[in-house]
Design a protein around this motif. Structure first.
Motif, short mmCIF file in Angstrom:
data_model
loop_
_atom_site.label_atom_id
_atom_site.label_comp_id
_atom_site.label_asym_id
_atom_site.label_seq_id
_atom_site.Cartn_x
_atom_site.Cartn_y
_atom_site.Cartn_z
N GLU A 1 -3.46 17.78 5.72
CA GLU A 1 -3.32 18.45 4.57
C GLU A 1 -2.66 17.60 3.27
N ALA A 2 -3.11 16.16 3.58
CA ALA A 2 -2.99 15.15 2.64
C ALA A 2 -3.70 15.21 1.52
N THR A 3 -3.68 14.63 0.33
CA THR A 3 -4.61 14.63 -0.70
C THR A 3 -4.53 13.49 -1.35
N PRO A 4 -5.88 12.97 -1.86
CA PRO A 4 -6.05 11.69 -2.57
C PRO A 4 -5.43 11.78 -4.15
N GLY A 5 -4.90 10.58 -4.30
CA GLY A 5 -4.11 10.73 -5.64
C GLY A 5 -4.25 9.14 -6.56
N LEU A 6 -3.71 9.14 -7.64
CA LEU A 6 -3.78 8.08 -8.53
C LEU A 6 -2.30 7.57 -8.94
N ASP A 7 -2.10 6.39 -8.66
CA ASP A 7 -0.88 5.94 -9.12
C ASP A 7 -1.61 4.84 -10.16
N TRP A 8 -0.76 5.06 -11.37
CA TRP A 8 -1.27 4.31 -12.65
C TRP A 8 -1.08 2.65 -12.54
N LEU A 9 -0.15 2.41 -11.53
CA LEU A 9 0.19 0.95 -11.56
C LEU A 9 -0.56 0.56 -10.16
N ASP A 10 -0.56 1.40 -9.11
CA ASP A 10 -1.10 0.87 -7.87
C ASP A 10 -2.43 1.34 -7.49
N GLY A 11 -3.09 2.18 -8.34
CA GLY A 11 -4.30 2.74 -8.08
C GLY A 11 -4.30 3.63 -7.14
N PRO A 12 -5.46 3.93 -6.13
CA PRO A 12 -5.65 4.82 -5.19
C PRO A 12 -4.38 5.05 -4.34
N ALA A 13 -3.90 6.35 -4.12
CA ALA A 13 -2.88 6.62 -3.32
C ALA A 13 -2.82 7.93 -2.59
N LEU A 14 -2.12 7.66 -1.41
CA LEU A 14 -2.27 8.89 -0.50
C LEU A 14 -1.06 9.83 -0.80
N LEU A 15 -1.23 11.14 -1.04
CA LEU A 15 -0.07 11.80 -1.27
C LEU A 15 -0.06 12.77 0.01
N VAL A 16 1.32 12.66 0.53
CA VAL A 16 1.57 13.51 1.55
C VAL A 16 2.89 14.18 1.44
N GLY A 17 2.61 15.73 1.43
CA GLY A 17 3.51 16.65 0.69
C GLY A 17 3.92 16.42 -0.59
N GLY A 18 2.93 15.89 -1.46
CA GLY A 18 3.21 15.68 -2.99
C GLY A 18 3.95 14.46 -3.10
#
Length: 650
Positions: A593-610
């Motif tokens: 139940e992780a989600t793909p995310g966007l970090d404005w400085l590092d690009g694609p990010a994996l969000l685990v528990g937000g």
């Protein structure tokens, strides 16, 4: 005001203008000498004919000399005329920009004209935007450039340069900061209007364009040979005046800077800090956020708006940038545009073309993406595409069942699972074999039997200290040297044989597959660019005198390759680490139940528990480089990821 005396400013400005004009005259003298050499044979022929008419040069010898010099004069004049025509007609290079008509940015044009009036210099002929953190004046008086340029309105002279502004400045800077940053740039229109400086610049631009003529596609062998000769002559002339041209531009910059000190000097000091900050945020946004989307065939349509988010995030993380985000309450410079969204989209497309080599127009394989859709349409798709490529390579290597021969493995489920990848890359540390033990014993005996001066790579000073020290110190030195020698042997073994051969083979296969995919992409882009160029030429012939129909016109060269590549080619090991990381992220999204995310400085990010998972990279590197799966397995167990479950691929 602000500690700058008017007298000093005038003196500095006068010195810069005089220095620029002096260097411009030096450039024109080079042109004059070239012209003198071109007409010298003709002048000699005229003298010989005049001597024959007056009876001073008579006889068969003088007749032969007259004919020979006449033929030489005709040839030199023809060649000089060809060079002059090529230099005059060659199209100078122009920076690819997004042209802004006055109807698209009336307030911005008004600000620039007001600035020019305060500086007492001519206003720029037009305004253009570039996806870069810089601003400058660019001469586009060539007829090919005037055909593309939109009219600035209210009768600016055709000889005035175009003001090119970095688009990130409009979104990050406030109106007062933008005015202060543009003041020294706009002040450069004063020296640029000086006739000698303008003539010298035209001559240098013509030479620079003539040097590139031999590389023009579509020339037949005869024309290419002639163009090569013209290019050599232009290169010699350009080399002769290069130093004077550089000093001329330096003098123009000094004159403009001195003149601009009377306008918003204090604000400019603060605004220069924003220039550096904007450059840092823009670079991170392009390389970490935009580049993954470009590689997926998508281009972020609001890059300039994204730089504000990136710089705000940088201000939040970096204490050195603390307080800069408080400026966001002031009026941004992008409010000077009538349709900031349309301008942002045009500059974003141009940035993709310049830094990645994307097509000049959107298409089925080149579509825009909004920031709100970025995690799902770029990040998740990128991960699953990389994971699918990784398993396709494993299938190609004949590894349909990677766990069949893996020592210590409990079996691997069929399908695209993370367990399959881990089992293939793992190198289980087993007991040393008899051969390894024998080799180790032989190495130890050799170390004990060898003389000290040849056993260890230590310097003379160390040997001297060891000879004169106590027995305890000598033993310590010997142990240290033994460790150093062992480290050297290990380094040599690592250089000779990779730590993880399976990873090396997989990385090589991945690199080859990506190279084939990139070659196919470039071929498609090249075909699209050639088709667009042919259509543009046909439209230009059909409607040669029609004006532009859109307020935003993109000018500059098109091509399948990026003019300014953002990153060098990646190594096979880096590619493999990226693909393994993508596989881990797919497994986390599907099973934890992780989600793909966007970090404005590092690009694609994996969000685990937000929360962003920041400790995944080193664990993947341990698997890829050392073949050690334990750190990654610990992370998977703690996060709740089930590596034995098949993941969804694209």
């Amino acid at each position: 005001m602000y500690g700058v005396s008017g007298t000093g400013s005038v003196v500095g400005e006068e010195w810069g203008a005089r220095a620029a004009r002096s260097r411009a005259l030096a450039v024109l003298r080079v042109r004059g000498r070239a012209l003198g050499l071109a007409v010298l044979p003709a002048a000699v022929a005229v003298v010989l004919y005049a001597g024959g008419v007056t009876g001073h040069f008579t006889g068969s010898g003088w007749d032969a000399a007259r004919w020979a010099v006449t033929v030489l004069a005709v040839l030199v004049l023809l060649a000089s005329t060809a060079v002059a025509l090529v230099v005059a007609r060659a199209r100078p290079a122009a920076t690819p920009t997004v042209e802004l008509a006055e109807t698209a940015a009336p307030d911005l044009y008004r600000l620039v004209r007001d600035l020019a009036d305060r500086l007492d210099v001519p206003a720029p002929a037009a305004i253009a935007l570039t996806p870069d953190c810089d601003s400058w004046l660019e001469d586009r008086t060539h007829r090919a450039h005037r055909a593309l340029r939109t009219s600035g309105g209210e009768g600016e002279g055709d000889g005035a340069p175009v003001l090119v502004i970095g688009s990130p400045f409009l979104w990050w800077m406030r109106v007062g900061e933008l005015r202060a940053v543009l003041a020294p740039v706009v002040a450069g229109t004063g020296p640029a209007s000086q006739p000698d400086i303008a003539a010298a610049r035209r001559f240098v631009r013509g030479l620079d364009a003539a040097v590139a003529v031999p590389g023009t596609p579509g020339l037949d062998p005869v024309r290419r040979l002639g163009a090569g000769a013209v290019g050599q002559v232009a290169r010699v002339l350009l080399r002769a005046c290069r130093g004077h041209a550089a000093e001329m531009e330096r003098g123009v910059a000094v004159a403009g800077s001195e003149r601009a000190q009377a306008v918003d000097y204090g604000v400019r000091i603060v605004a220069q800090e924003q220039v550096g900050l904007a450059y840092a945020g823009w670079d991170r946004l392009l390389t970490r956020v935009a580049l993954p989307a470009w590689r997926m065939g998508r281009w972020p349509a609001k890059l300039d708006a994204g730089v504000v988010s990136a710089l705000t995030e940088l201000s939040r993380r970096d204490r050195l940038a603390d307080g800069f985000s408080s400026r966001l309450g002031e009026r941004p410079a992008c409010d000077l545009l009538e349709e900031p969204g349309a301008v942002d989209e045009a500059t974003s497309l141009l940035a993709a073309r310049l830094f990645h080599g994307g097509p000049a127009e959107p298409g089925p394989d080149w579509s825009p993406v909004e920031w709100s859709q970025y995690p799902e349409e770029v990040v998740d798709r990128k991960w699953r595409t990389d994971a699918a490529r990784l398993h396709r390579v494993l299938d190609g290597l004949g590894l349909a069942d990677s766990g069949a021969g893996g020592g210590g493995s409990e079996g691997v489920a069929d399908g695209p699972t993370l367990t399959r990848v881990i089992a293939h890359l793992s190198t289980e540390p087993g007991k040393p074999t008899d051969t390894d033990a024998a080799d180790a014993a032989a190495d130890g005996a050799a170390l004990e039997a060898a003389p000290q001066e040849h056993s260890f790579p230590v310097d003379d000073a160390h040997l001297t200290d060891a000879a004169t020290s106590t027995a305890t110190d000598a033993a310590t030195d010997t142990a240290t040297a033994t460790d150093a020698n062992a480290d050297t042997d290990l380094d040599t073994e690592e250089d000779e044989e990779p730590v993880n051969p399976a990873a090396e083979a997989l990385a090589g296969a991945l690199s080859a597959l990506l190279a084939r995919e990139e070659a196919a992409r470039e071929a498609r882009v090249a075909a699209t660019a050639l088709t667009a160029e042919a259509e543009a030429r046909s439209a230009e012939k059909d409607d040669r005198h029609s004006g532009p129909t859109h307020p935003l016109v993109v000018s500059g060269p098109d091509g399948p390759l990026p003019l300014f590549p953002l990153q060098p080619p990646r190594s096979g090991r880096d590619l493999l680490a990226d693909h393994v990381t993508a596989m881990v992220c797919c497994a986390a999204v599907d099973t934890a139940e992780a989600t793909p995310g966007l970090d404005w400085l590092d690009g694609p990010a994996l969000l685990v528990g937000g929360e962003r998972a920041t400790d995944l990279g080193p664990r993947v590197l341990a698997l890829v480089e050392d073949g050690d799966p334990e750190p990654l397995r610990v992370w998977l167990a703690r996060t709740g990821v089930r590596p034995e479950k098949p993941v969804r691929l694209v």
